[in-house]
Design a protein around this motif. Structure first.
Motif: not given
Length: 278
Positions: A18-29, A60-67
């Motif tokens: 879910l595109p929440a405030k902390a999501t980017e950091d969680k994915v990277l970690a 950041h190098g992820y393969r991302v699939v947006p809804h």
């Protein structure tokens, strides 16, 4: 379940976030770069948070699939703008559900017109996903949802099945769509090892993501999911072994609904792979 079959499924995962405030950091970690990340969209917040997080994760190098829900698109110009932005970010895969916005933001009230328009634009994405419903959609008859997949087959490359907690129902659905000559690959939607308290808190925030809203529309699922000992993803996978691993099933991998419990989901996957010798 056979270790080899389960390892193959666990090696071909997509994490829905879910595109929440902390999501980017969680994915990277916590998420390896070889795991596909899909980003939901909300009728409350609109497409912008989805597009923004998609762009950042792709950088950041992820393969991302947006809804890209049809009912959040204002018009053809808006769709073209979204396409251009995603292509500039290097995105080559999108998931196009109808979405829940009511009323729709514009002329699109379902996914098929958007899929047709993407084809008219020259097919800007190598992969395009559409929704499947192993358990009945709360508003649409099963025959109509399967017919919709048939109608979309020329414009899509795969199906993502929505949440299902019943291995028998899941197997019957896969067999049924194959009998109807729907040949698109399937990414099987499975809820991750979500902690009950966090699930309850997330479900209270209706509108943050399609997966959460869909779950709350099925109270019997919610009870099964939230009850102590009521749900474990590996148990569902074991019971669905034959349906998921048969060559005729056309299952490409798992689509894990993380409900933003990203660290917990990845720990579960790694631990299960270790137990299986992967």
């Amino acid at each position: 379940m056979g270790a080899a079959g389960l390892r193959a499924l666990l090696d071909s995962v997509r994490y829905e976030v879910l595109p929440a405030k902390a999501t980017e950091d969680k994915v990277l970690a916590h998420v390896p770069r070889d795991v596909v990340v899909t980003v939901t969209a909300s009728p409350v917040k609109g497409l912008e948070p989805t597009l923004d997080l998609t762009t950042r994760l792709a950088a950041h190098g992820y393969r991302v699939v947006p809804h890209v829900p049809a009912r959040l698109l204002r018009d053809d110009a808006h769709l073209k703008e979204v396409v251009d932005r995603l292509r500039e970010a290097g995105v080559d895969d999108v998931f196009v559900p109808a979405g829940d916005a009511d009323p729709p933001a514009g002329a699109y009230d379902g996914a098929l017109p958007v899929l047709r328009r993407l084809s008219e634009l020259g097919g800007p994405f190598a992969r395009v996903g559409v929704t499947g419903y192993p358990e009945s959609h709360p508003l649409i008859h099963d025959d109509i949802t399967i017919q919709a997949m048939w109608d979309k087959r020329e414009h899509a490359t795969y199906i993502v099945s929505n949440l299902c907690f019943d291995a028998r129902v899941l197997g019957e659905w896969i067999a049924r769509i194959r009998r109807r000559d729907v040949t698109l690959l399937v990414h099987v939607g499975v809820a991750g090892p979500v902690q009950r308290a966090k699930l309850l808190a997330m479900a209270a925030k209706i509108g943050v993501g399609e997966s959460t809203r869909f779950l709350t529309r099925h109270p019997s699922w919610f009870v099964r999911f939230a009850a102590p000992g009521g749900y474990a993803p590996e148990r569902l996978l074991t019971r669905a072994e034959e349906a998921l691993t048969a060559p005729s099933a056309g299952v490409a991998g798992l689509h894990l609904f993380t409900f933003n419990q990203i660290a917990e989901t990845e720990r579960w996957r790694r631990a299960l792979l270790e137990r299986l010798g992967g």
